[in-house]
Motif scaffolding. Sequence first.
Motif, PDB file in Angstrom:
ATOM      1  N   ALA A 402       0.829  -1.206   0.000  1.00  0.00           N
ATOM      2  CA  ALA A 402       0.000   0.000   0.000  1.00  0.00           C
ATOM      3  C   ALA A 402       0.862   1.254   0.000  1.00  0.00           C
ATOM      4  O   ALA A 402       0.557   2.233  -0.701  1.00  0.00           O
ATOM      5  CB  ALA A 402      -0.936  -0.002   1.213  1.00  0.00           C
ATOM      6  N   ALA A 403       1.947   1.238   0.764  1.00  0.00           N
ATOM      7  CA  ALA A 403       2.848   2.391   0.802  1.00  0.00           C
ATOM      8  C   ALA A 403       3.483   2.639  -0.559  1.00  0.00           C
ATOM      9  O   ALA A 403       3.657   3.781  -0.984  1.00  0.00           O
ATOM     10  CB  ALA A 403       3.919   2.173   1.866  1.00  0.00           C
ATOM     11  N   ALA A 404       3.822   1.560  -1.266  1.00  0.00           N
ATOM     12  CA  ALA A 404       4.405   1.703  -2.610  1.00  0.00           C
ATOM     13  C   ALA A 404       3.396   2.325  -3.567  1.00  0.00           C
ATOM     14  O   ALA A 404       3.759   3.162  -4.409  1.00  0.00           O
ATOM     15  CB  ALA A 404       4.864   0.341  -3.126  1.00  0.00           C
ATOM     16  N   CYS A 405       2.143   1.921  -3.464  1.00  0.00           N
ATOM     17  CA  CYS A 405       1.102   2.532  -4.299  1.00  0.00           C
ATOM     18  C   CYS A 405       1.023   4.032  -4.045  1.00  0.00           C
ATOM     19  O   CYS A 405       1.034   4.847  -4.987  1.00  0.00           O
ATOM     20  CB  CYS A 405      -0.256   1.898  -3.997  1.00  0.00           C
ATOM     21  SG  CYS A 405      -0.489   0.210  -4.587  1.00  0.00           S
ATOM     22  N   LYS A 406       0.943   4.413  -2.782  1.00  0.00           N
ATOM     23  CA  LYS A 406       0.774   5.824  -2.429  1.00  0.00           C
ATOM     24  C   LYS A 406       1.992   6.638  -2.831  1.00  0.00           C
ATOM     25  O   LYS A 406       1.864   7.790  -3.277  1.00  0.00           O
ATOM     26  CB  LYS A 406       0.492   5.948  -0.934  1.00  0.00           C
ATOM     27  CG  LYS A 406      -0.842   5.343  -0.532  1.00  0.00           C
ATOM     28  CD  LYS A 406      -1.025   5.281   0.975  1.00  0.00           C
ATOM     29  CE  LYS A 406      -2.302   4.551   1.354  1.00  0.00           C
ATOM     30  NZ  LYS A 406      -2.485   4.432   2.822  1.00  0.00           N
ATOM     31  N   ALA A 407       3.173   6.063  -2.673  1.00  0.00           N
ATOM     32  CA  ALA A 407       4.397   6.787  -3.057  1.00  0.00           C
ATOM     33  C   ALA A 407       4.403   7.107  -4.543  1.00  0.00           C
ATOM     34  O   ALA A 407       4.945   8.133  -4.968  1.00  0.00           O
ATOM     35  CB  ALA A 407       5.627   5.956  -2.683  1.00  0.00           C
ATOM     36  N   GLY A 409       1.706   7.733  -6.294  1.00  0.00           N
ATOM     37  CA  GLY A 409       0.580   8.594  -6.651  1.00  0.00           C
ATOM     38  C   GLY A 409      -0.701   7.836  -6.910  1.00  0.00           C
ATOM     39  O   GLY A 409      -1.650   8.385  -7.476  1.00  0.00           O
ATOM     40  N   LEU A 410      -0.768   6.569  -6.477  1.00  0.00           N
ATOM     41  CA  LEU A 410      -1.977   5.760  -6.617  1.00  0.00           C
ATOM     42  C   LEU A 410      -2.559   5.523  -5.226  1.00  0.00           C
ATOM     43  O   LEU A 410      -1.853   5.056  -4.334  1.00  0.00           O
ATOM     44  CB  LEU A 410      -1.644   4.415  -7.260  1.00  0.00           C
ATOM     45  CG  LEU A 410      -2.827   3.470  -7.491  1.00  0.00           C
ATOM     46  CD1 LEU A 410      -3.709   3.972  -8.621  1.00  0.00           C
ATOM     47  CD2 LEU A 410      -2.328   2.053  -7.793  1.00  0.00           C
ATOM     48  N   TRP A 411      -3.846   5.849  -5.037  1.00  0.00           N
ATOM     49  CA  TRP A 411      -4.476   5.599  -3.741  1.00  0.00           C
ATOM     50  C   TRP A 411      -5.263   4.297  -3.842  1.00  0.00           C
ATOM     51  O   TRP A 411      -6.268   4.224  -4.541  1.00  0.00           O
ATOM     52  CB  TRP A 411      -5.391   6.746  -3.337  1.00  0.00           C
ATOM     53  CG  TRP A 411      -5.681   6.695  -1.862  1.00  0.00           C
ATOM     54  CD1 TRP A 411      -6.737   6.094  -1.256  1.00  0.00           C
ATOM     55  CD2 TRP A 411      -4.864   7.239  -0.809  1.00  0.00           C
ATOM     56  NE1 TRP A 411      -6.644   6.219   0.118  1.00  0.00           N
ATOM     57  CE2 TRP A 411      -5.502   6.929   0.414  1.00  0.00           C
ATOM     58  CE3 TRP A 411      -3.657   7.954  -0.785  1.00  0.00           C
ATOM     59  CZ2 TRP A 411      -4.981   7.326   1.649  1.00  0.00           C
ATOM     60  CZ3 TRP A 411      -3.145   8.343   0.444  1.00  0.00           C
ATOM     61  CH2 TRP A 411      -3.796   8.030   1.643  1.00  0.00           C
ATOM     62  N   PRO A 412      -4.813   3.231  -3.128  1.00  0.00           N
ATOM     63  CA  PRO A 412      -5.439   1.914  -3.286  1.00  0.00           C
ATOM     64  C   PRO A 412      -6.550   1.676  -2.267  1.00  0.00           C
ATOM     65  O   PRO A 412      -6.658   2.389  -1.257  1.00  0.00           O
ATOM     66  CB  PRO A 412      -4.262   0.977  -3.010  1.00  0.00           C
ATOM     67  CG  PRO A 412      -3.492   1.699  -1.932  1.00  0.00           C
ATOM     68  CD  PRO A 412      -3.636   3.178  -2.235  1.00  0.00           C
ATOM     69  N   PHE A 413      -7.350   0.670  -2.503  1.00  0.00           N
ATOM     70  CA  PHE A 413      -8.290   0.135  -1.521  1.00  0.00           C
ATOM     71  C   PHE A 413      -7.745  -1.226  -1.127  1.00  0.00           C
ATOM     72  O   PHE A 413      -7.754  -2.166  -1.929  1.00  0.00           O
ATOM     73  CB  PHE A 413      -9.688  -0.003  -2.133  1.00  0.00           C
ATOM     74  CG  PHE A 413     -10.764  -0.381  -1.138  1.00  0.00           C
ATOM     75  CD1 PHE A 413     -11.712   0.548  -0.739  1.00  0.00           C
ATOM     76  CD2 PHE A 413     -10.831  -1.667  -0.604  1.00  0.00           C
ATOM     77  CE1 PHE A 413     -12.716   0.199   0.173  1.00  0.00           C
ATOM     78  CE2 PHE A 413     -11.817  -2.023   0.301  1.00  0.00           C
ATOM     79  CZ  PHE A 413     -12.763  -1.086   0.696  1.00  0.00           C
ATOM     80  N   VAL A 414      -7.249  -1.331   0.087  1.00  0.00           N
ATOM     81  CA  VAL A 414      -6.595  -2.558   0.551  1.00  0.00           C
ATOM     82  C   VAL A 414      -7.372  -3.113   1.722  1.00  0.00           C
ATOM     83  O   VAL A 414      -7.733  -2.379   2.649  1.00  0.00           O
ATOM     84  CB  VAL A 414      -5.132  -2.272   0.954  1.00  0.00           C
ATOM     85  CG1 VAL A 414      -4.501  -3.493   1.598  1.00  0.00           C
ATOM     86  CG2 VAL A 414      -4.317  -1.835  -0.260  1.00  0.00           C
ATOM     87  N   ASN A 415      -7.642  -4.409   1.698  1.00  0.00           N
ATOM     88  CA  ASN A 415      -8.297  -5.071   2.821  1.00  0.00           C
ATOM     89  C   ASN A 415      -7.763  -6.490   2.951  1.00  0.00           C
ATOM     90  O   ASN A 415      -7.808  -7.265   1.997  1.00  0.00           O
ATOM     91  CB  ASN A 415      -9.811  -5.112   2.639  1.00  0.00           C
ATOM     92  CG  ASN A 415     -10.525  -5.635   3.878  1.00  0.00           C
ATOM     93  OD1 ASN A 415     -10.254  -5.219   4.993  1.00  0.00           O
ATOM     94  ND2 ASN A 415     -11.447  -6.563   3.683  1.00  0.00           N
ATOM     95  N   MET A 416      -7.219  -6.788   4.140  1.00  0.00           N
ATOM     96  CA  MET A 416      -6.613  -8.103   4.416  1.00  0.00           C
ATOM     97  C   MET A 416      -5.570  -8.426   3.350  1.00  0.00           C
ATOM     98  O   MET A 416      -4.635  -7.655   3.173  1.00  0.00           O
ATOM     99  CB  MET A 416      -7.704  -9.166   4.564  1.00  0.00           C
ATOM    100  CG  MET A 416      -8.628  -8.864   5.736  1.00  0.00           C
ATOM    101  SD  MET A 416      -9.529 -10.303   6.291  1.00  0.00           S
ATOM    102  CE  MET A 416     -10.598  -9.532   7.514  1.00  0.00           C
ATOM    103  N   ASN A 417      -5.723  -9.525   2.606  1.00  0.00           N
ATOM    104  CA  ASN A 417      -4.697  -9.888   1.619  1.00  0.00           C
ATOM    105  C   ASN A 417      -5.134  -9.517   0.205  1.00  0.00           C
ATOM    106  O   ASN A 417      -4.680 -10.114  -0.766  1.00  0.00           O
ATOM    107  CB  ASN A 417      -4.390 -11.392   1.682  1.00  0.00           C
ATOM    108  CG  ASN A 417      -5.553 -12.241   1.192  1.00  0.00           C
ATOM    109  OD1 ASN A 417      -6.679 -12.052   1.631  1.00  0.00           O
ATOM    110  ND2 ASN A 417      -5.294 -13.187   0.297  1.00  0.00           N
ATOM    111  N   ARG A 418      -5.978  -8.499   0.097  1.00  0.00           N
ATOM    112  CA  ARG A 418      -6.496  -8.111  -1.220  1.00  0.00           C
ATOM    113  C   ARG A 418      -6.271  -6.634  -1.491  1.00  0.00           C
ATOM    114  O   ARG A 418      -6.261  -5.811  -0.569  1.00  0.00           O
ATOM    115  CB  ARG A 418      -7.995  -8.392  -1.312  1.00  0.00           C
ATOM    116  CG  ARG A 418      -8.380  -9.845  -1.136  1.00  0.00           C
ATOM    117  CD  ARG A 418      -9.885  -9.996  -1.212  1.00  0.00           C
ATOM    118  NE  ARG A 418     -10.562  -9.159  -0.222  1.00  0.00           N
ATOM    119  CZ  ARG A 418     -10.749  -9.497   1.046  1.00  0.00           C
ATOM    120  NH1 ARG A 418     -10.315 -10.660   1.499  1.00  0.00           N
ATOM    121  NH2 ARG A 418     -11.367  -8.692   1.868  1.00  0.00           N
ATOM    122  N   THR A 419      -6.121  -6.315  -2.764  1.00  0.00           N
ATOM    123  CA  THR A 419      -6.243  -4.928  -3.191  1.00  0.00           C
ATOM    124  C   THR A 419      -7.372  -4.879  -4.211  1.00  0.00           C
ATOM    125  O   THR A 419      -7.491  -5.758  -5.070  1.00  0.00           O
ATOM    126  CB  THR A 419      -4.931  -4.384  -3.793  1.00  0.00           C
ATOM    127  OG1 THR A 419      -5.088  -2.983  -4.061  1.00  0.00           O
ATOM    128  CG2 THR A 419      -4.522  -5.104  -5.064  1.00  0.00           C
TER     129      THR A 419
END
Length: 453
Positions: A402-407, A409-419
């Motif tokens: 998730a941190a790599a996504c945000k770095a 410029g992508l804001w992900p929806f992450v829950n448990m072992n899923r994106t």
Amino acid sequence: MTPHVTSHTLATVKDADRKHVFHSWSAQALIDPLAVAGAEGSYFWDYEGKRFLDFSSQLVNTNIGHQHPKVVAAIQEQAARLCTLAPGFAVDVRSEAARLIAERTPGDLDKIFFTNGGAEAVENAVRMARLHTGRAKVLSTYRSYHGATAAAINLTGDPRRWPSDTASAGVVHFWGPYLYRSAFHATTEAEECARALAHLADTIAFEGPQSIAAIILESVPGTAGIMTPPAGYLAGVRELCDRHGIVFILDEVMSGFGRTGKWFAADHWGVTPDLITFAKGVNSGYVPLGGVAISSAIAETFATRPYPGGLTYSGHPLACAAAVATINTMEEEGIVEHAAHLGENVIGPALAEIAERHPSVGEVRGLGTFWALELVRDKETREPLVPYNAAGADNAPMAEFAAACKASGLWPFVNMNRTHVVPPCNATEAEAKEGLALLDEALTVADRHTTAG
């Protein structure tokens, strides 16, 4: 698009947030919320001007993106004309919102009871079902989320239920279909469907069908993993409900209003429930609004018998104005059809290719602008990338992803072992491809935690 940063300083906003805002689902001292300065379309940005492509649609509710000018104008116009009125009055914009929703619901679900959000919609749908049948029990699946209010949180299947579970709310959980991690040792969609229906039929029999008021399902489970039901499953549940006089409730809070490429996800399988709960996409979340779409049979129960429920802000004029503008805009701009196109021709094919390249991607599933990637440590064993309900160090691989996504410029929806890949339904092809490319890159971080890494 040039991010517009307001005059409020980052430090002022962050300081006030830390001192006075109590955040949902969080240990307050352990969080550091991003301070957002503005948003437009498929993007939002912080006070330093960093822009994020919103692949979460916030909480999968900004179906027409941020700040759509037609909806903003409708809210402004309604505010200038009539900001609020008690729910006991007939109001033009409330009536029009109800009409537009009823036109799009399947079958004879032509009466609309308005709430402030999805959890309240579920609360009232369950109340209606219990009063209509004179029964108490409600069945729901383990992999589900129905809201955080009293009945809704007990109906919820995921771990957010545990601290609030009273163990006396008349709720029984069962396993829904999920071929990738089948509870029924199925190897095909047809087997999974048949065995899941047999399991539900057994659950009904052993709980006593005469004691069951309703079965509630998310048409396509959202936060729990976007598991599209196998062909025939929803129709099978409908038949079981009809056989035993049980009310069938479909929760379309997340999957409704274009998210799956149909106005309601139930339309993919041609199934009409007795009640539909909705919220989120009905007005893209611009003003809080939810509701229950009600069949003629259940509406008739309360024709001469008062319905014992209500909300001060039921059918709030500003929220209904936003709903009218959102639905009309989605119609005028072909947004539902566009979501279907993105899923079939852009997102689906790209995710299939991404899954081939990355050892961390165990399965891709979804439709429209409603997709999930299940991340695993090993594709053969299907061991999840992180344990169920992981936190802290156990959740490090997903946190790093998730941190790599945000770095980037992508804001992900992450829950448990899923994106989850859930951009606005009107995201452009270019925006979808931009986000998919950033996701592809970020998954290399998840790959490091696999047996192949």
